[in-house]
Structures are given as C-alpha cells and as structure tokens.
Write an enzyme that holds these catalytic residues in place. Structure first.
Site, PDB file in Angstrom:
ATOM      1  N   THR A  47       0.827  -1.212   0.000  1.00  0.00           N
ATOM      2  CA  THR A  47       0.000   0.000   0.000  1.00  0.00           C
ATOM      3  C   THR A  47       0.858   1.257   0.000  1.00  0.00           C
ATOM      4  OG1 THR A  47      -1.681  -1.186   1.256  1.00  0.00           O
ATOM      5  CG2 THR A  47      -1.838   1.204   1.212  1.00  0.00           C
ATOM      6  N   TYR A 110     -13.438  -3.701  -2.534  1.00  0.00           N
ATOM      7  CA  TYR A 110     -14.512  -3.254  -3.431  1.00  0.00           C
ATOM      8  C   TYR A 110     -15.526  -4.366  -3.702  1.00  0.00           C
ATOM      9  CZ  TYR A 110     -17.176  -0.994  -7.077  1.00  0.00           C
ATOM     10  OH  TYR A 110     -18.207  -0.471  -7.806  1.00  0.00           O
ATOM     11  N   TYR A 136      -2.923  -9.899   4.818  1.00  0.00           N
ATOM     12  CA  TYR A 136      -2.987  -8.482   5.203  1.00  0.00           C
ATOM     13  C   TYR A 136      -4.439  -8.136   5.475  1.00  0.00           C
ATOM     14  CZ  TYR A 136      -2.211  -3.387   4.833  1.00  0.00           C
ATOM     15  OH  TYR A 136      -2.149  -2.028   5.071  1.00  0.00           O
ATOM     16  N   ARG A 141      -9.312   0.033   4.928  1.00  0.00           N
ATOM     17  CA  ARG A 141      -9.134   0.260   3.494  1.00  0.00           C
ATOM     18  C   ARG A 141     -10.034  -0.643   2.645  1.00  0.00           C
ATOM     19  NH1 ARG A 141      -4.931   3.216   1.096  1.00  0.00           N
ATOM     20  NH2 ARG A 141      -3.487   4.143   2.588  1.00  0.00           N
ATOM     21  N   LYS A 164      -0.582  -9.648   8.803  1.00  0.00           N
ATOM     22  CA  LYS A 164      -0.394  -8.241   9.163  1.00  0.00           C
ATOM     23  C   LYS A 164      -1.763  -7.758   9.606  1.00  0.00           C
ATOM     24  CE  LYS A 164       0.706  -3.642   7.364  1.00  0.00           C
ATOM     25  NZ  LYS A 164       1.017  -2.830   6.162  1.00  0.00           N
ATOM     26  N   ILE A 204       4.873  -4.303  10.450  1.00  0.00           N
ATOM     27  CA  ILE A 204       5.125  -3.869   9.077  1.00  0.00           C
ATOM     28  C   ILE A 204       4.760  -2.395   9.063  1.00  0.00           C
ATOM     29  CG2 ILE A 204       4.503  -4.138   6.647  1.00  0.00           C
ATOM     30  CD1 ILE A 204       4.023  -7.110   7.227  1.00  0.00           C
TER      31      ILE A 204
END
Length: 293
Positions: A47, A110, A136, A141, A164, A204
C-alpha cells in the site's frame, strides 16, 4: 514448527516515481538507508509503495530490483494482493520467480467476499506458490475483515504463515486460535507494543521509512525484556505518527522522506500533494523528533 519471515520491523517502503516511471537510483538509496539502520525486512510494492497504481510489468520489475539490491541481506516481501484472485495468483507467481522471499496478500476490496470466499481466495494463491505468505487484514481500506476463525483455517495451509493485522481487537483471538507457529505483525505504527504484548512478532511499518532504527529498536527492546525502553520509544513516536497519517497514506510519508533529503517524488494520482497545513505539522513533528533542523 514454521519460522517467521522476520522478527522486528519491516518497512513498507515508498516507491519513488518520476514522470516516466520508477526512480530506481532513489529506491536503491532508500533500501540502503533502511538496511544500514536496522530494518529487519523490506516490504516492496504494498500500500505504502502505491502498488495499486503500478502496471504489472512495472510492479514485477520493481520487486526484482529490490531483490537484487537487497541481495539476501534481509528478507524481501512483495505485495501481490488483488481483488481479482486470478490477478493475485499471476502477481504472486511472478514475484516468486524474480526471487521474493515472501508475499503480502491483502483482503479483496470493493467486490469484497464472504468468509468462505476469503478462504478460497487465499488458498488458491497459496497453492500457486511455494514461498511464505503473510495475510494483510486492513478493514479501514477494504471494508472487510478476515475473522479469527477464517485466519485459523488459513493458518493450517503450510505456506500461509502470518497476518499483518490492523484489527487490534482480534489479535488475542488470532494468537489463541492459531498457535505458536503462526505469526502476527502489527499493521499500525501506534499499536506495535500492544500487538507484541499479545504474542506478536513485530510490525510492518510506515514510520520506519523515516525512523528505521527506532522502529527496529522498539521491537528489539521488548524481546530483550526492556519493556520500559520499548514503551518510551512507542510513546515518543505517537505525535510523529499522527503527522504521518494526517492525510491518507502514503501522502505524508513521501513528503517526510523528501524532507529527510531523499528523493521520493510525488504520489501518483488520485493521491495529491500534502496540504500546506499538514506539511507544516509534519515538518514541526520531524523537527521535534530531531530528524530535521
């Protein structure tokens, strides 16, 4: 027992861009700065590296460049996630082919997925490669959470070895369910120590782009038993972290890297330059931290 890809601080490194593509000489300087200052792993094209704006050929070329530049000094973990399972598989296989030590794979965004869909998505990716995968989970997000029970099921797949985790409230459940040979990394710079205290292996990190040694030391001190020293480092980073997230990541951190004297360039559209008042906040906090004059 599986082994972690790293223990400590992995930098989610920015990607320097010019108008014509990736600024590889500047990326090489950033990688050297990280390795010389204690970073335990390099996460490339995630990202913070703006992978979502990178065509596949550029994405893989950048991973290959990082692998060659690092030259086995620390692990290189490649961001290869996608909301298209076939695309994620293609990127993951290509990253393995150019020498990545591991992969970071984000939850689909999405179009999202059910928990059953998440399991199938990540299993198909894992089946396509042999190198280790870090899931992740970043609901802020993706608007999608990998539930602890789904992570438990995925942890039984040999090469899915870690997560993560940006959902602090479920870290303890993940650790309890998945056992000692599945590894949890903080995905938020302001909660490194809470994750470590619940059994995590490190972070991270975005802030490691500008304070790699302190980010490494925070985790190292915790594992050495110097909890007071680790807490001191976590607390002194908090105002800097607020400035680094005053706008959507990686807008502020690229500005911070530029303020340090490196060339990170600007973010790609639709991300724009840091607003003036936030730039002044960032500059002020970097001065207070002793990073710039």
């Amino acid at each position: 027992m599986r082994k972690p890809l790293f223990t400590g601080s992995a930098v989610a490194i920015v990607t320097p861009f010019t108008d014509n593509g990736v600024d590889y000489p500047s990326l090489a300087k950033l990688i050297e700065f990280q390795i010389q200052n204690g970073t335990d792993a390099i996460v490339i094209c995630a990202t913070t590296g703006e992978a979502s704006t990178m065509p596949d050929d550029e994405h893989i070329a950048t991973i290959k460049f990082a692998v060659e530049t690092v030259n086995k000094r620390v692990p290189v973990i490649a961001g290869t996630g996608s909301n298209d399972t076939r695309h994620a598989i293609e990127l993951s296989k290509a990253a393995e082919a150019v020498g990545a030590d591991g992969l970071l794979s984000v939850t689909p965004y999405y179009n999202k997925a059910t928990q059953k869909g998440l399991y199938k998505h990540f299993k198909l990716i894992a089946d396509s490669v042999t190198i280790p995968i870090i899931l992740y989970n970043v609901p802020s997000r993706t608007n999608l959470n990998i539930n602890p029970e789904t992570i438990e099921a995925l942890a039984k797949i040999d090469n899915i070895i870690a997560v993560k985790e940006c959902n602090l409230g479920q870290v303890g459940d993940v650790v309890n369910l998945c056992g000692e040979d599945f590894f949890v990394y903080s995905g938020d710079d302001n909660s490194v120590l809470p994750v470590l205290s619940l059994g995590g292996q490190g972070v991270i990190s975005v802030m490691a782009n500008i304070i790699p040694q302190d980010t490494h030391n925070m985790v190292a001190k915790f594992f050495e038993g110097d909890c007071k020293g680790a807490i001191k480092l976590q607390l002194q980073t908090l105002n800097l972290i607020k400035a680094l997230f005053s706008e959507v990541n990686p807008i502020p951190v690229k500005a911070a890297v530029n303020l340090l004297g490196f060339t990170a360039g600007q973010c790609r559209m639709p991300l724009t330059e840091l607003e003036d008042h936030n730039l002044e906040l960032l500059r002020s906090e970097m001065k207070a931290y002793g990073l710039i004059k």
